[in-house]
Design a protein around this motif. Structure first.
Motif, PDB file in Angstrom:
ATOM      1  N   GLU A  37      31.390  51.354  28.694  1.00 46.03           N
ATOM      2  CA  GLU A  37      30.029  51.421  29.229  1.00 46.03           C
ATOM      3  C   GLU A  37      29.461  52.827  29.101  1.00 46.03           C
ATOM      4  OE1 GLU A  37      27.633  50.457  33.410  1.00 46.03           O
ATOM      5  OE2 GLU A  37      29.748  49.900  33.187  1.00 46.03           O
ATOM      6  N   HIS A  38      30.333  53.841  29.160  1.00 46.17           N
ATOM      7  CA  HIS A  38      29.875  55.226  29.165  1.00 46.17           C
ATOM      8  C   HIS A  38      30.317  56.016  27.938  1.00 46.17           C
ATOM      9  CE1 HIS A  38      28.778  54.501  33.337  1.00 46.17           C
ATOM     10  NE2 HIS A  38      29.993  54.046  33.547  1.00 46.17           N
ATOM     11  N   VAL A  39      31.278  55.514  27.174  1.00 45.80           N
ATOM     12  CA  VAL A  39      31.779  56.185  25.968  1.00 45.80           C
ATOM     13  C   VAL A  39      31.855  55.154  24.854  1.00 45.80           C
ATOM     14  CG1 VAL A  39      33.636  57.521  24.932  1.00 45.80           C
ATOM     15  CG2 VAL A  39      33.173  57.751  27.385  1.00 45.80           C
TER      16      VAL A  39
ATOM     17  N   PRO B 209      26.207  61.596  39.600  1.00 50.73           N
ATOM     18  CA  PRO B 209      27.359  61.698  40.502  1.00 50.73           C
ATOM     19  C   PRO B 209      27.861  60.352  41.022  1.00 50.73           C
ATOM     20  CG  PRO B 209      25.725  63.360  41.051  1.00 50.73           C
ATOM     21  CD  PRO B 209      25.087  62.439  40.041  1.00 50.73           C
ATOM     22  N   ARG B 210      26.984  59.374  41.117  1.00 45.54           N
ATOM     23  CA  ARG B 210      27.389  58.057  41.616  1.00 45.54           C
ATOM     24  C   ARG B 210      28.312  57.340  40.639  1.00 45.54           C
ATOM     25  NH1 ARG B 210      21.449  55.782  42.431  1.00 45.54           N
ATOM     26  NH2 ARG B 210      21.433  56.710  40.336  1.00 45.54           N
ATOM     27  N   LEU B 211      28.291  57.771  39.372  1.00 50.80           N
ATOM     28  CA  LEU B 211      29.091  57.103  38.336  1.00 50.80           C
ATOM     29  C   LEU B 211      30.285  57.942  37.894  1.00 50.80           C
ATOM     30  CD1 LEU B 211      26.156  55.779  36.114  1.00 50.80           C
ATOM     31  CD2 LEU B 211      27.442  54.522  37.846  1.00 50.80           C
ATOM     32  N   ARG B 212      30.573  59.035  38.609  1.00 52.25           N
ATOM     33  CA  ARG B 212      31.583  59.967  38.111  1.00 52.25           C
ATOM     34  C   ARG B 212      32.984  59.349  38.037  1.00 52.25           C
ATOM     35  NH1 ARG B 212      30.350  61.515  43.377  1.00 52.25           N
ATOM     36  NH2 ARG B 212      32.041  62.266  44.740  1.00 52.25           N
ATOM     37  N   THR B 213      33.299  58.417  38.928  1.00 56.27           N
ATOM     38  CA  THR B 213      34.636  57.824  38.879  1.00 56.27           C
ATOM     39  C   THR B 213      34.833  56.958  37.639  1.00 56.27           C
ATOM     40  OG1 THR B 213      34.904  57.942  41.282  1.00 56.27           O
ATOM     41  CG2 THR B 213      36.289  56.369  40.107  1.00 56.27           C
ATOM     42  N   PRO B 214      33.943  55.987  37.348  1.00 58.86           N
ATOM     43  CA  PRO B 214      34.138  55.231  36.102  1.00 58.86           C
ATOM     44  C   PRO B 214      33.978  56.073  34.847  1.00 58.86           C
ATOM     45  CG  PRO B 214      32.073  54.596  37.167  1.00 58.86           C
ATOM     46  CD  PRO B 214      32.831  55.434  38.145  1.00 58.86           C
ATOM     47  N   ILE B 215      33.123  57.103  34.888  1.00 60.85           N
ATOM     48  CA  ILE B 215      32.973  57.987  33.730  1.00 60.85           C
ATOM     49  C   ILE B 215      34.274  58.729  33.450  1.00 60.85           C
ATOM     50  CG2 ILE B 215      31.859  60.122  32.940  1.00 60.85           C
ATOM     51  CD1 ILE B 215      29.255  59.072  34.191  1.00 60.85           C
ATOM     52  N   LEU B 216      34.918  59.231  34.494  1.00 59.94           N
ATOM     53  CA  LEU B 216      36.202  59.909  34.306  1.00 59.94           C
ATOM     54  C   LEU B 216      37.208  58.980  33.640  1.00 59.94           C
ATOM     55  CD1 LEU B 216      38.146  62.320  34.829  1.00 59.94           C
ATOM     56  CD2 LEU B 216      38.721  61.196  37.003  1.00 59.94           C
TER      57      LEU B 216
ATOM     58  N   GLU C 116      25.890  70.336  39.982  1.00 58.05           N
ATOM     59  CA  GLU C 116      26.595  70.802  38.781  1.00 58.05           C
ATOM     60  C   GLU C 116      26.776  69.650  37.798  1.00 58.05           C
ATOM     61  OE1 GLU C 116      30.945  72.768  37.585  1.00 58.05           O
ATOM     62  OE2 GLU C 116      30.392  72.526  39.693  1.00 58.05           O
ATOM     63  N   MET C 117      27.166  68.478  38.312  1.00 57.15           N
ATOM     64  CA  MET C 117      27.317  67.298  37.458  1.00 57.15           C
ATOM     65  C   MET C 117      25.987  66.911  36.814  1.00 57.15           C
ATOM     66  SD  MET C 117      29.534  64.991  40.096  1.00 57.15           S
ATOM     67  CE  MET C 117      30.662  65.820  41.230  1.00 57.15           C
ATOM     68  N   ARG C 118      24.938  66.913  37.625  1.00 57.70           N
ATOM     69  CA  ARG C 118      23.616  66.505  37.108  1.00 57.70           C
ATOM     70  C   ARG C 118      23.167  67.422  35.979  1.00 57.70           C
ATOM     71  NH1 ARG C 118      22.169  66.348  42.809  1.00 57.70           N
ATOM     72  NH2 ARG C 118      22.436  64.231  43.628  1.00 57.70           N
ATOM     73  N   ASN C 119      23.483  68.710  36.072  1.00 53.46           N
ATOM     74  CA  ASN C 119      23.086  69.633  35.009  1.00 53.46           C
ATOM     75  C   ASN C 119      23.758  69.299  33.679  1.00 53.46           C
ATOM     76  OD1 ASN C 119      21.473  71.049  36.769  1.00 53.46           O
ATOM     77  ND2 ASN C 119      22.851  72.788  37.000  1.00 53.46           N
ATOM     78  N   HIS C 120      24.856  68.572  33.735  1.00 57.09           N
ATOM     79  CA  HIS C 120      25.545  68.121  32.524  1.00 57.09           C
ATOM     80  C   HIS C 120      25.156  66.695  32.144  1.00 57.09           C
ATOM     81  CE1 HIS C 120      28.307  71.473  31.748  1.00 57.09           C
ATOM     82  NE2 HIS C 120      28.380  71.626  33.053  1.00 57.09           N
TER      83      HIS C 120
END
Length: 275
Positions: A156-158, A128-135, A120-124
């Motif tokens: 780094e992500h925003v 998934p390995r970076l979901r914690t720092p992205i959040l 589900e994450m990949r479709n967006h």
């Protein structure tokens, strides 16, 4: 301690506005809607609870449901339980959060989480390995938008320079950001950028970790617990631990499925309160 309910607002069940109105009239103080934009049909990621219930892929959009609930009520806290920020654009989401909070007169609780369904994450477009720092970056970016007239954020992500975005939230500095999850690093996330912890009743070491959070915090942090069983003893434990609100998931579907479960929850609350 306050009491609330969680609900997957599906298109074929009691609508989000109607269920919110009912639980407000019956004395609950909050309602929390789940979010999934979709469920990949491949079903590669196993559901933690066994077979995935159909309600996961039949829910209304989270912020549409929250708006319906806010319009139908006057006192009820309306909340995300939880918003999958890792699958969302932070500028758009900041606008939606602020809009619902403004329209509701400051009644939004913004629960957020890192999610469990990797495809589900990949479709967006999220690794998934970076979901914690992205959040973390997306939440901090939204906090900048909510509090700055000309918001700027570089991570780094925003990344964005000098943007204007109104309305600002009615609650100051922003609606409570409640960090969901029970993983090993969740308390670190709460302390870094959250206003509270939003675990599930079945999360491991719930009560020792509540105590750990209180001991580590240098400011007041809410603790709200989802998935609480309709059991007076469970409610007593949560009250003794200083939990701010306990909420039980209601089933999705017609009122005939919901009514009995809500009555059990109300009976457990009454017994716990000595009524």
């Amino acid at each position: 301690m306050d009491f609330g309910v969680g609900y997957f607002p599906t298109h074929d069940g009691v609508g989000p506005g109607e269920i919110a109105r009912i639980v407000e009239e019956r004395g609950q103080s909050g309602i929390y809607f789940a979010e999934h934009t979709h469920i990949p049909a491949s079903r590669e990621t196993p559901y933690p609870g066994g077979e995935l219930p159909r309600r996961y892929y039949h829910t209304y959009d989270l912020f549409v449901a929250l708006t319906a609930a806010a319009v139908a009520t006057r006192r009820l806290r309306v909340g995300a339980g939880v918003c999958l920020v890792i699958e969302r654009d932070p500028i758009t989401t900041a606008k939606e959060v602020a809009s619902v909070d403004h329209l509701s007169g400051g009644r939004l609780d913004f629960g957020v989480g890192i999610g469990w369904n990797r495809e589900e994450m990949r479709n967006h477009g999220t690794d998934p390995r970076l979901r914690t720092p992205i959040l973390g970056e997306r939440v901090r970016a939204m906090q900048a938008i909510w509090t700055q007239d000309e918001a700027t954020f570089h991570g780094e992500h925003v990344n964005f320079d000098r943007i204007w975005s109104w309305p600002k939230p009615a609650q100051k500095p922003w609606p409570p950001v409640l960090i969901g999850g029970g993983g090993p690093s969740v308390l670190d996330r709460v302390l870094q950028y959250g206003d509270g912890w939003f675990p599930q009743w079945h999360d491991r070491d719930l009560f020792p970790r509540i105590a750990e959070l209180r001991g580590r915090a240098d400011r007041h942090l809410q603790v709200q617990v989802l998935s609480v069983p309709p059991d007076p003893k469970a409610l007593e434990q949560l009250a003794e631990a200083g939990v701010d609100r306990a909420s039980m998931w209601l089933p999705s579907g017609p009122w005939s499925r919901i009514e009995g479960r809500l009555q059990k929850w109300e009976a457990a609350i009454a017994e716990m309160m000595g009524e």
